[in-house]
Structures are given as C-alpha cells and as structure tokens.
Design a protein around this motif. Structure first.
Motif, mmCIF file in Angstrom:
data_model
loop_
_atom_site.group_PDB
_atom_site.id
_atom_site.type_symbol
_atom_site.label_atom_id
_atom_site.label_comp_id
_atom_site.label_asym_id
_atom_site.label_seq_id
_atom_site.Cartn_x
_atom_site.Cartn_y
_atom_site.Cartn_z
ATOM 1 N N LYS A 201 -26.870 9.890 41.496
ATOM 2 C CA LYS A 201 -27.069 10.358 40.074
ATOM 3 C C LYS A 201 -25.495 9.766 39.476
ATOM 4 O O LYS A 201 -24.630 10.096 39.800
ATOM 5 C CB LYS A 201 -26.649 12.071 39.914
ATOM 6 N N PRO A 202 -25.812 8.812 38.676
ATOM 7 C CA PRO A 202 -24.455 7.921 38.174
ATOM 8 C C PRO A 202 -23.581 9.035 37.408
ATOM 9 O O PRO A 202 -23.987 9.922 36.744
ATOM 10 C CB PRO A 202 -25.063 6.868 37.218
ATOM 11 N N LEU A 203 -22.328 8.611 37.526
ATOM 12 C CA LEU A 203 -21.313 9.344 36.735
ATOM 13 C C LEU A 203 -21.437 9.035 35.212
ATOM 14 O O LEU A 203 -21.788 7.906 34.941
ATOM 15 C CB LEU A 203 -19.983 9.077 37.145
ATOM 16 N N SER B 132 -17.905 6.695 46.938
ATOM 17 C CA SER B 132 -17.658 5.510 46.055
ATOM 18 C C SER B 132 -18.315 5.916 44.598
ATOM 19 O O SER B 132 -19.317 6.733 44.687
ATOM 20 C CB SER B 132 -18.571 4.273 46.503
ATOM 21 N N ILE B 133 -17.723 5.775 43.546
ATOM 22 C CA ILE B 133 -18.376 5.965 42.380
ATOM 23 C C ILE B 133 -19.447 5.258 41.905
ATOM 24 O O ILE B 133 -20.126 5.433 40.877
ATOM 25 C CB ILE B 133 -17.184 6.014 41.234
#
Length: 523
Positions: A249-251, A243-244
């Motif tokens: 570490k966020p996109l 899942s994004i």
C-alpha cells in the motif's frame, strides 16, 4: 455502573489516617503516577466512566479504589466516609477546547464537565478538598457561552471560565492560573497545558521552578537548569524501518512530500549532526566534542544521526529533535514520525559489489585501512497536519494524540560513493541496475565527501516510545489483558494522549502538598 472493586464504605487500605487523595477523570495513571512519585502514595480514589482507562490505572495503582462512574453520578460523600480530602486532581475532557479537535462541539454535557469540580466541593461541604489542581488545554481559559448553532461567541470568550473560577472562590478557594510546558520539568515532550491551583487552607500557592531548559539558548548558561530531554532517548534504535518504496500500500503523496522535505532539511542541509552512542544507554554526543571511548563489544559502535520530527497535522511548527516531543492529545492529531537516514560509505566496486552498511546496534565489522563504515541519520515525521519537513530527534518529542499514533521514524540510507557515477537526475530514465553499482535517490556532500541516498525507511513509533516521551517511568504497565483480550495498541496510545505527563503532577504535588508526603517511621 459497577465499581472495579466492591466495598461497603471507604477505608483506605494503606493510609487509614491520612487525608484522602482523589484523581477525578483518571486515565491510564499519568497524574496518579506523578502524585505517587511526589508523595510516596497513590491516590485513594480514581474516577472515570471508561472501564478501559481504569483497567490500565488499576494495573499501575492496585491499592486505589476505582469507581467506573460518571463524575456527575459518583457519590463522593459516601465514598469518602466523612474523611477530609487533602488533594483533588482533575483533568476534565479537553476536546471542546483543544485546537486539535477543531471547532465542532461534541456535546454540551462534555463541555460542562469542569463544573463537576464545583459540584464535588458543594457536596462534600466542610470536607471539601483542601487543595485542587486542574489540568486542561491552554484554550480552556477561553471557555465561553455558545450561540444557537453551537459555536462559541467570540466576544464572550472566557466568560464561562471566569464564572467557574468565581464559583470556587465563593467556596473559600484562592486560585492561580499558569501555562506550563512539560519539557521544562523533565518530560521529553513539548506539550503545553493550562493549570489552575486552588486551595482553601490559607497557605500560599507554589509554582515549581523549571528544572530543564533549551541548551541552545543564551540564557541557559549559568541558569542551573539541566538540558531538556530529547526524542532520541525515547526511541528504540534497534527496531528496523521498512522501506518507503515498493510497499503493498503506497504511502500517500502528502506523506512522501513531508519525508522528502525532512530529508532535505535534516540530512542534506544539516549543519550539526550528532553521534548516537549505542552504549551508555544511547547517549548523544555532539560532533564538536571529542568522541568517547569506542568499545569492541556489541553496542559499542557509533552512528552519525541527523534527525528530525515531522508533525503531520495541526498548526504546530516543525522543529528538530533537540526539542521536546509535541503533545500527545486525545483528539486524533499531534502525531509525529521519526525520520532517520542511514549513511553507508562506498568506495567504488568491492568484492561481489558488497556494501558494508549495517544498523548501529550491530557489532562493528573488522576494520581495514579502507574506510567503509556508514553513519546513521534520523528524524521524525508527523503523519497528519500542516508540518512540511518534520522534526529533529535531538529535541523533545512533538505532541502526540490519543486518536491514533501518527509519529513515524524515517531513516535515509546514504552511501558514500567513489565509483564511476554519483547518481543521476530523477527526470531521466534510471540506468541498468547491476550487483556492482547503486543508484542514489539524492546526491549530497558531507564534510567534502560525496554521498547518495540508496533507500529511505519509515516506521511508526511504538506505544512504549510514546509513553517514554511523555515522561512515564519505564515500568509503567501498558501491555496487559483486559476482559480476556490483549489491551490494544490503539487503547494504549489513547490513554497516553489523554494522560498527564507524570513529571508535571510530581512537581506540582511536591510543591503544594509536602505535608502529605508519606515518611518512613523511625525505628
């Protein structure tokens, strides 16, 4: 530097009576593989200063003599031992000419590597190659002199290229130049390259006719061409997408915007999704045709796929997955990402709030009178560059690069919703989450039925998927030990980006060197 294989004087271990084949600037074995497919024999000599490149080459072409040397230093006269050279394949470093590499000049020596081809011919004299094939980026034709600051003089673009061509002509060669696209010859990538064929034997230069084409163009009908191969056939659909959301570490925002744009174009606004047949090797079936027989065993289910490929850098345009994949280059750009949306039907509240969605390669659950099965959509996104919304998976792959894998798969999980709510605006606070309801990220209508996106997954494409996209055979060895350590994924991708799609080398070698084909002796 030391050769990978030591020998006193060259004698071909397999073809002692044939003209020699030399692969200069040999990488991971793409050109050599295509030559072998065409002529039934690997090159006799492969040259590259990079031991890692020749290590992969040796895995796939063990009978070839590997010279870990600079093309300027190698003594071909000694290594050929007076034998004639029938074919020289050369793919000089393209970083100084490629748009993906920017305007920075890395070194004058690298920029001048193509002159080593002329150097080879001068040293070999009467035994110089009968046929020469040179592959490079399209911008190579604009090779010209630099100013005092190292920038190319625009008014003199192409001047050095013409001088190089003239030097070969003075050695007795006739030259022809063309730009070819890999997808036209059976590789599922849109990579374009400049090819120069030079020969001194008086025979005509032959440019092989394309074998594949865009099935959506009017001129395709009656052309006799096969439909171009697509990115979808290169993808391993069994690999899950993370899942994004809620990542450690966020996109980055730019990546999220590209994913959102891809979902809008290839899921919400998609006009012609296709069915992914999980049997028959993942065959694609358009919705406008009758569905093939549905099997009950694992792998027999179908999934609706609305995919795209998102190019994340450079000036390349986004396209859907019916196009070939973009070029895998050596400069660090050109990466693509696969974006896939999983559509799950949801008809109100069921027992324990259960939603019966699953991956398309899983066995189908028991069918009931209530339709509850979902459909899978997918597209590709590029992690660099200016591409905004990605690329569909029923087109060939976009260009990838050797500097890193920047092609990712994105899957959107959509739920057909027939409960009390069909979602809410993102500007409003989200309501209480329960086990019997779900909140959609986006509300969309497909064939008159409401859907909401409940999750979006993304993963980078694997090295094997990238090699498939560039037309390498499935058995091409990319995973092995080098100096006691596993050959890294970064090196695998780099050798793919630097390599020549084998279908090109196969078509060109077959067309221009049929007399070199190894034929079985009659019993």
């Amino acid at each position: 530097m030391q050769d990978l294989f030591q020998f006193e004087s060259f004698q071909s271990p397999v073809y002692p009576h044939e003209e020699l084949i030399i692969d200069a600037f040999a990488g991971g074995g793409g050109a050599s593989t295509g030559i072998e497919q065409a002529l039934g024999r690997s090159p006799d000599i492969a040259i590259n200063h990079c031991d890692k490149a020749l290590a992969m080459h040796a895995q796939n072409h063990p009978d070839t003599i590997h010279l870990t040397e600079s093309v300027w230093d190698v003594d071909l006269k000694t290594h050929t031992n007076g034998r004639p050279v029938g074919l020289l394949w050369a793919s000089p470093d393209c970083r100084h000419f490629s748009r993906a590499g920017g305007k920075r000049i890395l070194s004058p020596e690298v920029r001048m590597l193509a002159w080593s081809i002329v150097h080879f011919c001068q040293k070999l004299k009467a035994k110089r190659p009968r046929v020469i094939m040179v592959e490079n980026v399209v911008e190579f034709k604009g090779w010209g002199p630099l100013d005092d600051e190292g920038n190319q003089i625009k008014s003199r673009a192409g001047e050095t290229f013409e001088q190089w061509c003239e030097a070969l002509r003075k050695l007795g060669y006739k030259l022809e130049v063309r730009v070819l696209r890999a997808s036209d010859y059976g590789a599922p990538t849109i990579r374009k390259r400049l090819f120069i064929i030079a020969r001194r034997d008086g025979k005509p230069i032959v440019w092989p006719a394309p074998t594949h084409g865009d099935p959506n163009k009017a001129e395709f009908v009656g052309s006799g061409l096969r439909p171009w191969r697509t990115a979808a056939e290169c993808i391993d659909w069994s690999i899950p997408c993370k899942s994004i959301f809620n990542r450690k570490k966020p996109l980055v925002p730019k990546t999220m915007k590209r994913i959102a744009a891809g979902i809008q174009k290839f899921v919400i606004d998609a006009q012609e999704p296709f069915i992914l047949n999980m049997s028959h090797g993942g065959r694609l079936e358009p919705l406008r045709r009758p569905m093939t027989t549905i099997k009950t065993e694992k792998g027999g289910c179908r999934a609706l796929v609305i995919p795209c490929v998102d190019r994340q850098y450079g000036n390349s345009k986004c396209a859907d997955i019916t196009d070939p994949l973009g070029t895998v280059t050596a400069g660090g750009g050109g990466g693509s990402a696969l974006v896939a949306a999983f559509l799950h039907k949801y008809y109100g509240q069921k027992r324990d709030g259960e939603i019966r969605g699953h991956l398309p390669d899983s066995p189908l659950h028991t069918l009931t009178t209530a339709r509850r099965y979902g459909l899978v959509t997918s597209h590709l996104t590029m992690m660099r560059g200016s591409c905004k919304h990605g690329r569909s998976v029923d087109q060939p792959m976009p260009t990838n690069t050797a500097g890193g894998n920047h092609i990712a798969e994105v899957r959107s999980f959509l739920t057909a919703y027939y409960g009390t709510s069909v979602g809410q605006k993102l500007s409003r606070p989200i309501g209480t989450t329960t086990t019997k309801d779900r909140f959609g990220l986006v509300s969309v209508e497909i064939s008159g039925e409401p859907y909401v996106i409940t999750d979006i997954g993304m993963r980078m494409l694997t090295s094997r998927e990238l090699y498939r996209a560039n037309g390498y055979p499935e058995g091409h060895i990319i995973d092995f030990e080098h100096n006691g350590k596993p050959f890294s994924k970064e090196e695998q991708v780099a050798k793919c980006g630097n390599g020549v799609p084998p279908p090109w080398a196969k078509a060109l070698s077959q067309a221009n060197c049929p007399e070199m084909i190894v034929r079985a002796e009659a019993a």
